[in-house]
Motif scaffolding. Structure first.
Motif, mmCIF file in Angstrom:
data_model
loop_
_atom_site.group_PDB
_atom_site.id
_atom_site.type_symbol
_atom_site.label_atom_id
_atom_site.label_comp_id
_atom_site.label_asym_id
_atom_site.label_seq_id
_atom_site.Cartn_x
_atom_site.Cartn_y
_atom_site.Cartn_z
ATOM 1 N N GLY A 23 0.814 -1.206 0.000
ATOM 2 C CA GLY A 23 0.000 0.000 0.000
ATOM 3 C C GLY A 23 0.847 1.255 0.000
ATOM 4 N N SER A 24 0.251 2.338 -0.426
ATOM 5 C CA SER A 24 0.953 3.614 -0.512
ATOM 6 C C SER A 24 1.390 4.106 0.859
ATOM 7 C CB SER A 24 0.048 4.664 -1.167
ATOM 8 O OG SER A 24 0.551 5.964 -0.955
ATOM 9 N N LYS A 25 2.683 4.401 0.979
ATOM 10 C CA LYS A 25 3.184 4.994 2.225
ATOM 11 C C LYS A 25 2.577 6.366 2.432
ATOM 12 C CE LYS A 25 6.570 7.598 2.206
ATOM 13 N NZ LYS A 25 7.832 8.387 2.225
ATOM 14 N N SER A 26 2.557 7.165 1.373
ATOM 15 C CA SER A 26 2.081 8.538 1.481
ATOM 16 C C SER A 26 0.633 8.586 1.947
ATOM 17 C CB SER A 26 2.210 9.253 0.130
ATOM 18 O OG SER A 26 3.549 9.274 -0.287
ATOM 19 N N ILE A 27 -0.194 7.728 1.368
ATOM 20 C CA ILE A 27 -1.613 7.742 1.724
ATOM 21 C C ILE A 27 -1.828 7.098 3.092
ATOM 22 C CG2 ILE A 27 -3.925 7.017 1.039
ATOM 23 C CD1 ILE A 27 -3.015 7.124 -1.862
ATOM 24 N N THR A 28 -1.097 6.028 3.394
ATOM 25 C CA THR A 28 -1.252 5.361 4.692
ATOM 26 C C THR A 28 -0.964 6.323 5.838
ATOM 27 O OG1 THR A 28 -0.687 3.181 3.792
ATOM 28 C CG2 THR A 28 -0.485 3.460 6.158
ATOM 29 N N ASN A 29 0.138 7.082 5.747
ATOM 30 C CA ASN A 29 0.462 7.973 6.861
ATOM 31 C C ASN A 29 -0.499 9.152 6.956
ATOM 32 O OD1 ASN A 29 2.372 6.728 8.384
ATOM 33 N ND2 ASN A 29 4.137 7.801 7.519
ATOM 34 N N ARG A 30 -1.040 9.597 5.833
ATOM 35 C CA ARG A 30 -2.083 10.624 5.901
ATOM 36 C C ARG A 30 -3.331 10.059 6.585
ATOM 37 N NH1 ARG A 30 1.254 12.024 1.949
ATOM 38 N NH2 ARG A 30 1.326 14.162 1.124
ATOM 39 N N ALA A 31 -3.735 8.873 6.161
ATOM 40 C CA ALA A 31 -4.959 8.273 6.708
ATOM 41 C C ALA A 31 -4.811 7.954 8.191
ATOM 42 C CB ALA A 31 -5.321 7.020 5.921
ATOM 43 N N LEU A 32 -3.636 7.479 8.613
ATOM 44 C CA LEU A 32 -3.425 7.193 10.030
ATOM 45 C C LEU A 32 -3.596 8.450 10.873
ATOM 46 C CD1 LEU A 32 -0.384 4.736 10.003
ATOM 47 C CD2 LEU A 32 -2.605 4.286 11.069
ATOM 48 N N LEU A 33 -2.987 9.552 10.429
ATOM 49 C CA LEU A 33 -3.109 10.786 11.203
ATOM 50 C C LEU A 33 -4.550 11.278 11.239
ATOM 51 C CD1 LEU A 33 -2.035 13.168 12.776
ATOM 52 C CD2 LEU A 33 -1.441 14.265 10.610
ATOM 53 N N LEU A 34 -5.211 11.288 10.093
ATOM 54 C CA LEU A 34 -6.591 11.776 10.048
ATOM 55 C C LEU A 34 -7.506 10.911 10.911
ATOM 56 C CD1 LEU A 34 -6.800 12.703 6.268
ATOM 57 C CD2 LEU A 34 -6.434 14.246 8.206
ATOM 58 N N ALA A 35 -7.281 9.604 10.893
ATOM 59 C CA ALA A 35 -8.068 8.717 11.753
ATOM 60 C C ALA A 35 -7.792 9.007 13.220
ATOM 61 C CB ALA A 35 -7.756 7.260 11.430
ATOM 62 N N GLY A 36 -6.538 9.366 13.542
ATOM 63 C CA GLY A 36 -6.192 9.707 14.911
ATOM 64 C C GLY A 36 -6.802 11.023 15.372
ATOM 65 N N LEU A 37 -7.123 11.898 14.417
ATOM 66 C CA LEU A 37 -7.731 13.185 14.734
ATOM 67 C C LEU A 37 -9.254 13.133 14.674
ATOM 68 C CD1 LEU A 37 -5.343 15.543 12.724
ATOM 69 C CD2 LEU A 37 -5.355 15.153 15.204
ATOM 70 N N ALA A 38 -9.800 11.971 14.264
ATOM 71 C CA ALA A 38 -11.257 11.813 14.137
ATOM 72 C C ALA A 38 -11.808 11.096 15.369
ATOM 73 C CB ALA A 38 -11.584 11.014 12.874
ATOM 74 N N LYS A 39 -12.929 11.553 15.869
ATOM 75 C CA LYS A 39 -13.555 10.906 17.015
ATOM 76 C C LYS A 39 -14.315 9.673 16.545
ATOM 77 C CE LYS A 39 -16.469 11.830 21.046
ATOM 78 N NZ LYS A 39 -17.263 12.851 21.761
ATOM 79 N N GLY A 40 -13.973 8.508 17.093
ATOM 80 C CA GLY A 40 -14.625 7.263 16.702
ATOM 81 C C GLY A 40 -13.630 6.263 16.163
ATOM 82 N N THR A 41 -14.138 5.272 15.454
ATOM 83 C CA THR A 41 -13.300 4.183 14.936
ATOM 84 C C THR A 41 -13.263 4.208 13.412
ATOM 85 O OG1 THR A 41 -13.750 2.770 16.844
ATOM 86 C CG2 THR A 41 -12.994 1.680 14.833
ATOM 87 N N SER A 42 -12.047 4.209 12.870
ATOM 88 C CA SER A 42 -11.823 4.171 11.427
ATOM 89 C C SER A 42 -11.110 2.879 11.073
ATOM 90 C CB SER A 42 -10.964 5.358 10.979
ATOM 91 O OG SER A 42 -11.578 6.589 11.300
ATOM 92 N N ARG A 43 -11.472 2.310 9.933
ATOM 93 C CA ARG A 43 -10.825 1.079 9.444
ATOM 94 C C ARG A 43 -10.095 1.402 8.144
ATOM 95 N NH1 ARG A 43 -11.585 -4.277 10.697
ATOM 96 N NH2 ARG A 43 -10.927 -5.794 9.131
ATOM 97 N N LEU A 44 -8.778 1.252 8.177
ATOM 98 C CA LEU A 44 -7.943 1.557 7.024
ATOM 99 C C LEU A 44 -7.492 0.247 6.388
ATOM 100 C CD1 LEU A 44 -5.687 4.294 8.712
ATOM 101 C CD2 LEU A 44 -7.996 4.542 7.763
ATOM 102 N N THR A 45 -7.917 -0.008 5.168
ATOM 103 C CA THR A 45 -7.578 -1.263 4.482
ATOM 104 C C THR A 45 -6.605 -0.994 3.333
ATOM 105 O OG1 THR A 45 -9.554 -1.028 3.101
ATOM 106 C CG2 THR A 45 -9.745 -2.386 5.089
ATOM 107 N N GLY A 46 -5.882 -2.053 2.930
ATOM 108 C CA GLY A 46 -4.888 -1.916 1.867
ATOM 109 C C GLY A 46 -3.663 -1.149 2.326
#
Length: 418
Positions: A23-46
């Motif tokens: 999976g894309s490093k660039s997109i994975t690290n963006r998604a991880l941070l955004l999920a960490g800043l979002a209230k609730g549970t996020s599922r990041l696949t791929g």
């Protein structure tokens, strides 16, 4: 991989088969941070599981975010929407995305945060981002202009507009964009001057932000306006890494093979996918290649250029000097280790002399990777055509592509780990 060197044995056949890039490093690290800043549970696949993304995940955990890993390509992130001050400095290795993104994000936290990295990250500039945050009233210090960065955060910016110099890296803009959505009021970001690192990565940032509920407008090419929406937890799928795909595209054209990576080049949204057209032109790649909008693909193309029919000049690549290492110097050093005069640095341009007759020769060369994953993976391509190419510190590929050597082996490439 524990071996401190690896020699590639040129295959006597075209490379054919199926290899799925991570999976894309660039997109994975963006998604991880955004999920960490979002209230609730996020599922990041791929998602990519590598050194860079592990550092980001561990930093989020240190700040009170729950990050579970139910399988090899999934992160499940549960957060209160806030990042709490960690008990120790956040250690981010040589992960530029994690370091720059978190520096801006924690500036809207409450308390003291220290963002640090390894000896290589401590040489990578972050001063433009520090200056931008300081202009917003943030108490932030980076005595060397590189990490470590000390932030005493009050939970808010004192202003709602910032001007940022992004000439060294688009990551500074991406960092501020992602932080701005959790600010208390509408926020505006303006570029200082027209220069910017690969602009396509900002498009990746905006796409990920919108997926997590952000609202961003761009009234001009140098201005962004972000609403204070915060982020909403969501399920998010991450596409394969285009930079990783370039090595497989390169291996395919060098050996006259056919490697199915599972994703057509036209379906990638990452800037480095632009490299596909250039690589596909091999061995008749253009005389001048502008690398400004596909920076991470340049090491791949530069090694291919050694076997091109005609010389190639790489321009627009000054930013490569401040990546994981000075990649212009690393590329010229490695190519000249293969044969003196194969590469020349002219200012911040790199000129590769090109000689198709290199293929089939025995030219023993130990390639110093400078602990840079992209130098290791790109010079492995030279080993597909030249006998005697030895990659030093091959384990550095774990930064973004931990199974790279396994991928080559699966295509029938013999590797001497002695």
């Amino acid at each position: 991989m524990s071996a401190d060197q690896l020699t590639i044995l040129p295959p006597d056949h075209s490379l054919k088969g199926h290899v799925a890039p991570p999976g894309s490093k660039s997109i994975t690290n963006r998604a991880l941070l955004l999920a960490g800043l979002a209230k609730g549970t996020s599922r990041l696949t791929g998602a990519l599981k590598s050194d860079d993304t592990r550092y980001m995940a561990e930093a989020l955990r240190a700040m009170g975010v729950t990050v579970d890993e139910p399988d090899a390509t999934t992160f499940v992130v549960t957060s209160s929407g806030k990042l709490n001050p960690p008990s120790e400095p956040l250690f981010l290795g040589n992960a530029g995305t994690a370091t720059r993104f978190l520096t801006a994000a924690v500036a809207l936290g409450q308390g003291r945060f220290v963002v640090d990295g390894d000896q290589h990250m401590r040489k990578r500039p972050i001063q433009p981002l520090v200056d931008a945050l300081r202009s917003l009233g943030v108490a932030v210090e980076a005595p060397t202009g590189c990490p470590p960065v000390m932030i005493d955060a009050t939970g808010r910016f004192e202003k709602n507009r910032v001007v940022i110099d992004a000439g060294l890296s688009s990551q500074y803009v991406s960092a501020l964009l992602m932080a701005a959505a959790i600010a208390a009021e509408p926020f505006e970001i303006e570029l200082a001057g027209a220069d910017i690192g690969a602009r396509g990565y900002i498009d990746l940032t905006l796409s990920a932000m919108r997926a997590f509920g952000a609202k961003v407008e761009q009234p001009s090419s140098s201005v962004w306006r972000i609403e204070p929406t915060g982020y909403t937890a969501t399920d998010f799928h991450i596409e394969p890494d285009a930079s990783a795909a370039t090595y497989l595209w390169g291996a395919e054209v060098l050996t006259g093979g056919s490697i199915d990576i599972g994703t057509p080049a036209t379906e990638f949204t990452q800037p480095d996918a632009k490299a596909y057209d250039v690589i596909s032109a091999f061995p008749h790649m253009p005389a001048v290649i502008d690398g400004s909008q596909m920076q991470d693909a340049i090491p791949t193309i530069a090694v291919l250029a050694a076997f091109n029919q005609t010389p190639v000049r790489f321009v627009g690549i000054a930013n490569l000097r401040v990546k994981e290492c000075d990649r212009i110097r690393a590329l010229s050093t490695g190519l000249n280790n293969i044969r003196q005069g194969l590469a020349t640095e002219e200012g911040d341009d790199l000129v590769v002399a090109s000689d198709p007759a290199l293929a089939g020769q025995t030219l023993p060369a130990s390639i110093d990777t400078f602990a840079d994953h992209r130098i290791a993976m790109s010079f492995a391509l030279a080993g597909l055509k030249i006998n005697g190419i030895t990659i030093l510190d091959p384990g550095c590929v774990a930064k973004t592509y931990p199974h790279y050597w396994d991928a080559l082996s699966s295509l029938g490439v013999a590797l001497d780990r002695g």
